[in-house]
Every structure is written in structure tokens, then in C-alpha cells.
Design a protein around this motif. Structure first.
Motif, PDB file in Angstrom:
ATOM      1  N   VAL A   1       6.975  10.551  11.075  1.00  0.00           N
ATOM      2  CA  VAL A   1       6.961   9.823  10.808  1.00  0.00           C
ATOM      3  C   VAL A   1       5.667   8.723  10.030  1.00  0.00           C
ATOM      4  O   VAL A   1       4.507   9.631  10.287  1.00  0.00           O
ATOM      5  N   THR A   2       5.146   8.049   8.880  1.00  0.00           N
ATOM      6  CA  THR A   2       3.885   7.845   8.825  1.00  0.00           C
ATOM      7  C   THR A   2       4.361   6.588   9.277  1.00  0.00           C
ATOM      8  O   THR A   2       4.638   6.228  10.363  1.00  0.00           O
ATOM      9  N   ASP A   3       3.162   6.346   9.566  1.00  0.00           N
ATOM     10  CA  ASP A   3       1.861   4.942   9.601  1.00  0.00           C
ATOM     11  C   ASP A   3       2.589   3.929   9.556  1.00  0.00           C
ATOM     12  O   ASP A   3       2.925   3.401  10.627  1.00  0.00           O
ATOM     13  N   ARG A   4       3.151   3.774   8.577  1.00  0.00           N
ATOM     14  CA  ARG A   4       3.196   1.733   8.295  1.00  0.00           C
ATOM     15  C   ARG A   4       5.397   2.302   9.435  1.00  0.00           C
ATOM     16  O   ARG A   4       6.148   1.416   9.896  1.00  0.00           O
ATOM     17  N   GLN A   5       5.639   3.743   8.606  1.00  0.00           N
ATOM     18  CA  GLN A   5       7.551   3.544  10.482  1.00  0.00           C
ATOM     19  C   GLN A   5       7.116   3.364  11.239  1.00  0.00           C
ATOM     20  O   GLN A   5       7.159   2.808  12.655  1.00  0.00           O
TER      21      GLN A   5
ATOM     22  N   ALA B   1       1.080  -1.776  -0.132  1.00  0.00           N
ATOM     23  CA  ALA B   1       0.141  -0.158   0.089  1.00  0.00           C
ATOM     24  C   ALA B   1       1.320   1.388  -0.185  1.00  0.00           C
ATOM     25  O   ALA B   1       1.696   1.327   0.615  1.00  0.00           O
ATOM     26  N   GLU B   2       0.851   2.401  -0.780  1.00  0.00           N
ATOM     27  CA  GLU B   2       0.746   3.186  -0.864  1.00  0.00           C
ATOM     28  C   GLU B   2       0.899   4.266   1.294  1.00  0.00           C
ATOM     29  O   GLU B   2      -0.080   3.720   1.947  1.00  0.00           O
ATOM     30  N   ASP B   3       2.041   5.112   1.253  1.00  0.00           N
ATOM     31  CA  ASP B   3       1.975   5.196   3.093  1.00  0.00           C
ATOM     32  C   ASP B   3       1.033   6.156   3.398  1.00  0.00           C
ATOM     33  O   ASP B   3       0.333   5.970   4.257  1.00  0.00           O
ATOM     34  N   ASP B   4       0.338   6.972   1.636  1.00  0.00           N
ATOM     35  CA  ASP B   4      -1.017   7.550   2.875  1.00  0.00           C
ATOM     36  C   ASP B   4      -2.216   6.792   2.810  1.00  0.00           C
ATOM     37  O   ASP B   4      -3.258   7.315   2.725  1.00  0.00           O
ATOM     38  N   ALA B   5      -2.387   5.585   2.123  1.00  0.00           N
ATOM     39  CA  ALA B   5      -3.484   4.646   2.190  1.00  0.00           C
ATOM     40  C   ALA B   5      -3.550   3.245   2.871  1.00  0.00           C
ATOM     41  O   ALA B   5      -3.653   2.467   3.078  1.00  0.00           O
ATOM     42  N   PHE B   6      -1.616   3.906   3.940  1.00  0.00           N
ATOM     43  CA  PHE B   6      -1.196   2.112   4.486  1.00  0.00           C
ATOM     44  C   PHE B   6      -2.631   2.450   6.340  1.00  0.00           C
ATOM     45  O   PHE B   6      -3.445   3.068   7.141  1.00  0.00           O
TER      46      PHE B   6
ATOM     47  N   PHE C   1      -3.414   3.594  18.489  1.00  0.00           N
ATOM     48  CA  PHE C   1      -4.987   3.901  18.437  1.00  0.00           C
ATOM     49  C   PHE C   1      -4.855   5.630  18.213  1.00  0.00           C
ATOM     50  O   PHE C   1      -6.670   6.268  17.801  1.00  0.00           O
ATOM     51  N   TYR C   2      -4.349   5.947  19.295  1.00  0.00           N
ATOM     52  CA  TYR C   2      -4.322   8.025  18.850  1.00  0.00           C
ATOM     53  C   TYR C   2      -4.283   8.050  17.505  1.00  0.00           C
ATOM     54  O   TYR C   2      -5.729   9.174  17.282  1.00  0.00           O
ATOM     55  N   ILE C   3      -3.280   7.317  16.825  1.00  0.00           N
ATOM     56  CA  ILE C   3      -3.046   8.032  14.988  1.00  0.00           C
ATOM     57  C   ILE C   3      -4.541   7.442  14.552  1.00  0.00           C
ATOM     58  O   ILE C   3      -4.600   8.519  13.322  1.00  0.00           O
ATOM     59  N   HIS C   4      -4.797   6.140  14.515  1.00  0.00           N
ATOM     60  CA  HIS C   4      -6.236   5.652  13.990  1.00  0.00           C
ATOM     61  C   HIS C   4      -6.853   6.665  13.892  1.00  0.00           C
ATOM     62  O   HIS C   4      -8.560   7.573  13.598  1.00  0.00           O
ATOM     63  N   ALA C   5      -7.812   6.993  15.902  1.00  0.00           N
ATOM     64  CA  ALA C   5      -9.088   7.516  15.910  1.00  0.00           C
ATOM     65  C   ALA C   5      -8.458   9.012  15.326  1.00  0.00           C
ATOM     66  O   ALA C   5      -9.673   9.579  14.183  1.00  0.00           O
ATOM     67  N   ALA C   6      -6.998   9.845  15.641  1.00  0.00           N
ATOM     68  CA  ALA C   6      -7.356  11.164  14.775  1.00  0.00           C
ATOM     69  C   ALA C   6      -7.425  11.121  13.003  1.00  0.00           C
ATOM     70  O   ALA C   6      -8.254  12.026  12.805  1.00  0.00           O
ATOM     71  N   ALA C   7      -6.851   9.868  12.457  1.00  0.00           N
ATOM     72  CA  ALA C   7      -7.725  10.009  10.698  1.00  0.00           C
ATOM     73  C   ALA C   7      -8.796  10.058  11.029  1.00  0.00           C
ATOM     74  O   ALA C   7      -9.282  10.569   9.750  1.00  0.00           O
TER      75      ALA C   7
END
Length: 271
Positions: free
Chosen positions: A181-185, A16-21, A109-115
Motif C-alpha cells: 500500500v502507499t504511505d498515505r494508505q 501531495a502525490e503518493d510518491d511525495a507523501f 519509523f521502518y518505512i521512513h528510515a528505509a526511504a
């Protein structure tokens, strides 16, 4: 979900692309890959509740306050000070059930909720301690998910950087200290932590699994294959270690010298 099914999820995430990870699904797959056939509903329920509550709070609170109050107060996510080395602190399924964990696991959980709520929140691969960067109208702020999401002031970032061994001219550079960093990183950072902890416990099978997950998440990086080779060698699986080193050599010329040296050393053990 079986281990094989988890590997398929991670393989798809790796392409997946970084912006669609798919951070949440990939994190769940990582946990299942370690210990299969577990119930994942608590993770998805917690993530859905977090996104819903955050959206409600953002309508009446500042973005960073809304995120902190949602995650740390409403959902009681916090760092585990008493049992810091407990393996459950790095397992996203256990973290969802216990509401305790390490920063890199809580950050999922923080990153997912924010997105989901339209808030820009990224991980910060800070030395020795994973942090979060939240974009606000007044500029970016650093949050520490391990300490109830509290704001980390610039002076404290510098102090922590100096304690971690960074030089003063780097420790004063907030643009470097708060580089996102990206979500992948972010997820790979968690797998790195699992690898180091497994080696420390001499759980070499667990170390290999965590390295394999990094291979799947970032298939163009040669470095996880070096860790796969190390874990296999420690298990006595020398042929498998050589195969992993061959994969590393084929991916990155910069890894050639390291991989060739290790390859020759293991080859001598086979003769």
C-alpha cells in the motif's frame, strides 16, 4: 504546534502525490491533532538515528537484516504485548518515547528510515495485522514490526489469512497477501484503528478527530465523511452530521445510497 497548524500540515499532505507523501511529518501532525502542544523532537531524533544507522548497516548486511537489526535491536522498537489497548500504542509521539506500539505506528519509523536509506519498504494492509514488505535481491520478504521485525514466512501468511477469514483460494495468493500500500494508505490505516478504538471507548470527539484526519489525508474519498457523520451524530451534533453526509454524497456516487439513508434518518430526528 497547535491543532489548527496540524490540520494545515495534513491538508498539504492530502494534496501531495503518493510518491511525495510526507509520511513522518503527516504522522506527527496526526498525533498533534489529537493532543496539541507536545514536543515532537523525540520523533524526529529517533527517525534521524534510524536512517543513519540503517545506512551504516546496509553497507555490510543484507537489506532486510539491516532494517530489522536497526529498528528492533539498535533502537528497541517493538510491539506492546502487555498493554495492547493502551492509546499510547497508536500515538507516534508516545511510541517514540516508549519504543513500544502497534504495528501500524511502528511501521512509520521502518518505512521512513528505509526511504532515507534507499531501501524499498512498503506497508502491507494484511487482515487484522499491519505488516511490511521489503524488496531484496532475492525477492520481497514480509516483516512483522510488532514482533521485533521478524520475517513472516509464506506458510504463516497463509495461516494468518485463513484465521482472519479469507477463503483458501485467496489465502494461497501471496501476490494478494503481500500487495503493498502507499504511505498515505499506511497512515490512514492507523487513523482507522484510532477511530474504531475511540468508538469502543465512547470517545466520540476522538472518533470525529480521527475521521477528520482521514478526510484531510485523502480528500477525494467519501468514506471518512460517513465516519465523521457517525461520530457527530453520537455527540448529538445532528446538523454537523448532516453536513458531513452532504459532503460524502458530493464526493462519490457509490456512497449515495448509504449517505442518503443516514441523511434521512438524522433529518427525522431534527424534525
Amino acid at each position: 504546534m497547535t491543532r489548527e497548524e496540524a490540520e494545515q500540515v495534513l491538508t498539504e499532505a492530502g494534496t501531495a502525490e503518493d510518491d511525495a507523501f510526507p509520511l513522518l511529518e503527516a504522522a506527527i501532525a496526526c498525533a498533534i491533532h489529537d493532543y496539541p502542544h507536545r514536543e515532537t523532537a523525540p520523533v524526529r531524533t529517533l527517525a534521524a538515528n534510524a536512517a543513519e544507522r540503517l545506512a551504516e548497516r546496509m553497507a555490510r548486511e543484507s537489506h532486510d537484516d539491516a532494517l530489522v537489526e536497526t529498528m528492533a535491536s539498535d533502537l528497541r522498537l517493538n510491539g506492546d504485548l502487555l498493554h495492547y489497548d493502551d492509546p499510547a500504542n497508536t500515538d507516534i509521539i508516545d511510541v517514540a518515547e516508549r519504543r513500544r506500539g502497534l504495528s501500524a505506528a511502528l511501521a512509520v519509523f521502518y518505512i521512513h528510515a528505509a526511504a532515507q536509506a534507499g531501501l524499498i519498504c512498503r506497508g502491507v494492509d494484511f487482515p487484522g495485522h499491519f505488516l511490511l514488505r521489503v524488496e531484496t535481491p532475492d525477492g520481497p520478504v514480509a516483516l512483522d514490526p510488532f514482533s521485533q521485525g521478524r520475517i513472516v514466512m509464506p506458510s504463516e501468511l497463509t495461516r494468518r489469512a485463513l484465521l482472519a477469514g479469507l477463503t483458501p483460494h485467496v489465502a494461497d495468493r501471496l501476490d494478494l497477501l503481500m500487495a503493498p500500500v502507499t504511505d498515505r494508505q499506511a497512515l490512514i490505516r492507523l487513523q482507522n484503528m484510532l477511530y474504531v478504538r475511540a468508538l469502543r471507548r465512547q470517545d466520540f470527539e476522538g472518533a470525529e478527530r480521527s475521521a477528520v484526519r482521514r478526510v484531510l489525508l485523502d480528500p477525494e474519498d467519501h468514506r471518512p465523511w460517513l465516519d465523521v457523520a457517525t461520530a457527530r451524530e453520537k455527540q448529538g451534533a445532528l446538523a454537523g452530521a448532516l453536513a458531513a453526509l452532504d459532503r460524502a454524497r458530493g464526493l462519490d456516487g457509490h456512497g449515495q445510497m448509504h449517505a442518503r439513508s443516514a441523511h434521512d434518518r438524522i433529518r427525522l430526528r431534527l424534525n
